[in-house]
Write a protein that holds these residues in place. Structure first.
Motif, PDB file in Angstrom:
ATOM      1  N   THR A  51       0.826  -1.211   0.000  1.00  0.00           N
ATOM      2  CA  THR A  51       0.000   0.000   0.000  1.00  0.00           C
ATOM      3  C   THR A  51       0.862   1.264   0.000  1.00  0.00           C
ATOM      4  OG1 THR A  51      -0.134   0.071   2.426  1.00  0.00           O
ATOM      5  CG2 THR A  51      -1.848  -1.162   1.264  1.00  0.00           C
ATOM      6  N   CYS A  52       2.157   1.101   0.182  1.00  0.00           N
ATOM      7  CA  CYS A  52       3.053   2.260   0.285  1.00  0.00           C
ATOM      8  C   CYS A  52       3.576   2.687  -1.081  1.00  0.00           C
ATOM      9  CB  CYS A  52       4.234   1.945   1.198  1.00  0.00           C
ATOM     10  SG  CYS A  52       3.786   1.657   2.911  1.00  0.00           S
ATOM     11  N   GLU A  53       3.796   3.984  -1.225  1.00  0.00           N
ATOM     12  CA  GLU A  53       4.403   4.533  -2.432  1.00  0.00           C
ATOM     13  C   GLU A  53       5.825   3.993  -2.591  1.00  0.00           C
ATOM     14  OE1 GLU A  53       3.239   6.764  -4.690  1.00  0.00           O
ATOM     15  OE2 GLU A  53       1.256   6.957  -3.773  1.00  0.00           O
ATOM     16  N   LYS A  54       6.175   3.675  -3.840  1.00  0.00           N
ATOM     17  CA  LYS A  54       7.549   3.289  -4.182  1.00  0.00           C
ATOM     18  C   LYS A  54       7.999   1.984  -3.529  1.00  0.00           C
ATOM     19  CE  LYS A  54       8.641   8.202  -4.540  1.00  0.00           C
ATOM     20  NZ  LYS A  54       9.414   9.340  -4.006  1.00  0.00           N
ATOM     21  N   GLY A  70      14.638   6.617  11.460  1.00  0.00           N
ATOM     22  CA  GLY A  70      13.693   7.530  12.094  1.00  0.00           C
ATOM     23  C   GLY A  70      12.413   6.831  12.527  1.00  0.00           C
ATOM     24  N   ILE A  71      11.936   5.916  11.676  1.00  0.00           N
ATOM     25  CA  ILE A  71      10.726   5.167  12.024  1.00  0.00           C
ATOM     26  C   ILE A  71      10.970   4.297  13.249  1.00  0.00           C
ATOM     27  CG2 ILE A  71       9.235   3.263  11.255  1.00  0.00           C
ATOM     28  CD1 ILE A  71       9.366   4.483   8.450  1.00  0.00           C
ATOM     29  N   TYR A  72      12.124   3.665  13.310  1.00  0.00           N
ATOM     30  CA  TYR A  72      12.455   2.841  14.470  1.00  0.00           C
ATOM     31  C   TYR A  72      12.406   3.674  15.743  1.00  0.00           C
ATOM     32  CZ  TYR A  72      14.483  -0.321  10.943  1.00  0.00           C
ATOM     33  OH  TYR A  72      14.699  -1.126   9.866  1.00  0.00           O
ATOM     34  N   THR A 120       8.608   4.853  16.473  1.00  0.00           N
ATOM     35  CA  THR A 120       7.576   3.852  16.755  1.00  0.00           C
ATOM     36  C   THR A 120       8.057   2.681  17.608  1.00  0.00           C
ATOM     37  OG1 THR A 120       8.037   2.492  14.792  1.00  0.00           O
ATOM     38  CG2 THR A 120       6.550   4.378  14.510  1.00  0.00           C
ATOM     39  N   GLY A 121       9.364   2.458  17.648  1.00  0.00           N
ATOM     40  CA  GLY A 121       9.890   1.308  18.369  1.00  0.00           C
ATOM     41  C   GLY A 121       9.775   0.005  17.619  1.00  0.00           C
ATOM     42  N   VAL A 122       9.436   0.074  16.333  1.00  0.00           N
ATOM     43  CA  VAL A 122       9.288  -1.122  15.507  1.00  0.00           C
ATOM     44  C   VAL A 122      10.364  -1.141  14.425  1.00  0.00           C
ATOM     45  CG1 VAL A 122       7.793  -2.404  13.926  1.00  0.00           C
ATOM     46  CG2 VAL A 122       6.817  -1.242  15.911  1.00  0.00           C
ATOM     47  N   GLU A 154       0.432   2.383  12.305  1.00  0.00           N
ATOM     48  CA  GLU A 154       1.221   3.601  12.548  1.00  0.00           C
ATOM     49  C   GLU A 154       2.541   3.544  11.781  1.00  0.00           C
ATOM     50  OE1 GLU A 154       3.706   5.775  16.182  1.00  0.00           O
ATOM     51  OE2 GLU A 154       2.346   4.116  16.633  1.00  0.00           O
ATOM     52  N   VAL A 155       3.207   2.407  11.828  1.00  0.00           N
ATOM     53  CA  VAL A 155       4.490   2.249  11.152  1.00  0.00           C
ATOM     54  C   VAL A 155       4.345   2.473   9.654  1.00  0.00           C
ATOM     55  CG1 VAL A 155       6.234   0.554  10.480  1.00  0.00           C
ATOM     56  CG2 VAL A 155       5.513   0.728  12.866  1.00  0.00           C
ATOM     57  N   PHE A 156       3.347   1.838   9.055  1.00  0.00           N
ATOM     58  CA  PHE A 156       3.239   1.927   7.600  1.00  0.00           C
ATOM     59  C   PHE A 156       2.631   3.239   7.133  1.00  0.00           C
ATOM     60  CE2 PHE A 156       4.165  -2.536   8.064  1.00  0.00           C
ATOM     61  CZ  PHE A 156       5.067  -2.727   7.022  1.00  0.00           C
ATOM     62  N   ASN A 157       1.812   3.876   7.945  1.00  0.00           N
ATOM     63  CA  ASN A 157       1.369   5.231   7.614  1.00  0.00           C
ATOM     64  C   ASN A 157       2.555   6.183   7.615  1.00  0.00           C
ATOM     65  OD1 ASN A 157      -1.329   4.580   7.327  1.00  0.00           O
ATOM     66  ND2 ASN A 157      -1.852   5.043   9.462  1.00  0.00           N
ATOM     67  N   THR A 158       3.418   6.027   8.618  1.00  0.00           N
ATOM     68  CA  THR A 158       4.614   6.881   8.702  1.00  0.00           C
ATOM     69  C   THR A 158       5.546   6.616   7.532  1.00  0.00           C
ATOM     70  OG1 THR A 158       4.482   6.844  11.126  1.00  0.00           O
ATOM     71  CG2 THR A 158       6.581   7.511  10.148  1.00  0.00           C
ATOM     72  N   LEU A 159       5.769   5.338   7.222  1.00  0.00           N
ATOM     73  CA  LEU A 159       6.642   4.987   6.098  1.00  0.00           C
ATOM     74  C   LEU A 159       6.108   5.569   4.804  1.00  0.00           C
ATOM     75  CD1 LEU A 159       9.008   3.359   4.860  1.00  0.00           C
ATOM     76  CD2 LEU A 159       7.461   1.390   4.726  1.00  0.00           C
ATOM     77  N   ASN A 160       4.825   5.426   4.568  1.00  0.00           N
ATOM     78  CA  ASN A 160       4.233   5.915   3.330  1.00  0.00           C
ATOM     79  C   ASN A 160       4.370   7.433   3.199  1.00  0.00           C
ATOM     80  OD1 ASN A 160       2.885   5.500   0.890  1.00  0.00           O
ATOM     81  ND2 ASN A 160       0.880   5.893   1.824  1.00  0.00           N
TER      82      ASN A 160
END
Length: 363
Positions: free
Chosen positions: A277-280, A310-312, A315-317, A351-357
């Motif tokens: 679902t994420c871009e690129k 940054g995501i790590y 979010t801690g994931v 949350e992780v994948f919204n942030t990544l996207n």
């Protein structure tokens, strides 16, 4: 990069990870040994109750007459191919261009055993029956890897396996299974291990990958085949005075995780949906066929690494501890689902994948 941390450092420090079963530390051994009696007798140079009972258990699982424990899959597979080449009097084996034997073993099969190799299929796809039928050089043995790790864990369908097996039998070509991750593909095929292994003359199974033991491998086949493999095991120095720590660990984690492969498979498909679902971003395969797959980014490694760090930290994931370049503006990593994945709440994943996207859209 956030805090000047490398991707590996950030991943290692991250409390929750999507990959694997957890850290490979001394706790892996301690957990397995907590269940056994302290007066359990050791195996000695490949003999003894602890090793023989485990070998019988694995032979039954794989539907073969006999099985032998090896300290490494590299040793086991080179020996398997050597036996089949010697039997036919032809030092030539065929396998995929990205087989472990071809790209990770410093040409051991060639340097130690003098075996020539025939590379089948293009690098980005699995071997087909036609590839084997069109071999320009005769081979004593064909090796198939299920799943094909270096191309995202892709698999041929079961009908193709049956056709390849029948053809090899007709042509007098032995068929060997690199089943390092054999247990992980059973949910996709909806077959038992013995049903799949019945198509092969010999089988290798890893005891540390999906199972999560310390190290070690099983090589299985006929009584005559495994008897010969023990001779080569001794020649290779594989008969350590004691192997029981590896066997106890393998037996414990097999019992713990063999029935979880369906769960890991379904979780892998769910995680791949998030990525796609994420871009690129795209997964290979798009729908996983085992608990593993590759994640490809149309983003340079240099640009993606600080995003993941940054995501790590936010979010801690952790998603991965490494990135491999596939071009100036592309990279990928491997995902392999194990026990850790179930520790991540659904809300945290979103949350992780919204942030990544969002971060990928901003590039």
């Amino acid at each position: 990069m956030s805090g000047n941390k490398t991707l590996f450092q950030a991943f290692k420090e991250t409390p929750i990870k999507t990959n694997g079963h957890g850290n490979r530390d001394a706790g892996v051994l301690k957990e397995a040994f907590d269940r056994i009696d302290s007066d359990m007798e050791s195996d000695i140079y490949g003999s003894g109750k602890v090793i023989e009972e485990f070998e019988e258990k694995m032979a039954k699982l794989l539907g073969k007459e006999s099985a032998v424990f090896f300290p490494s899959g590299t040793m086991a597979q080179q020996i398997a191919l050597r036996i089949w080449c010697d039997e036919k009097g032809l030092k030539r084996a065929a396998y995929h261009p990205l087989s472990h034997l071809e790209i990770h073993e410093e040409d051991g099969i060639k340097e130690l055993h003098g075996i020539e190799t025939v590379l089948l299929a293009e690098k980005d796809r699995v071997i087909t029956l036609e590839d084997i039928q069109k071999m320009k050089e005769e081979a004593a043995v064909v090796l198939l890897e299920l799943p094909q790790r270096e191309i995202g864990g892709q698999l041929p369908d079961f009908e193709t396996l049956q056709a390849i097996s029948a053809y090899c039998q007709e042509q007098g070509i032995k068929l060997h299974l690199d089943g390092a991750r054999l247990l992980e593909v059973l949910p996709f095929y909806r077959k038992t291990a013995s049903e799949i292994c019945s198509l092969f003359d010999s089988v290798y199974l890893s005891l540390y990958k999906g199972i999560g033991g310390i190290a070690g491998a099983i090589l299985a086949g006929s009584e005559a085949f495994t008897k010969e493999s023990k001779v080569w095991k001794r020649r290779h120095g594989g008969d350590l005075i004691s192997l029981y720590p590896y066997i106890v660990s393998a037996d414990y984690y097999y019992d713990l995780r063999a029935d979880k492969m369906e769960k890991y498979y379904q979780e892998a498909k769910g995680l791949a949906e998030y990525y796609n679902t994420c871009e690129k971003v795209s997964t290979l395969p798009r729908v996983p066929v085992s608990n593993m797959f590759h994640v490809h980014y149309e983003v340079s490694k240099e640009s993606l690494e600080p995003i993941l760090v940054g995501i790590y930290e936010e979010t801690g994931v952790g998603l991965s501890g490494y990135l491999r370049e596939t071009g100036e503006s592309s990279c990928y990593y491997e995902v392999s689902i194990g026990d850790l994945y179930e520790t991540i709440p659904e809300g945290k994943l979103k949350e992780v994948f919204n942030t990544l996207n969002e971060k990928l859209k901003a590039i």
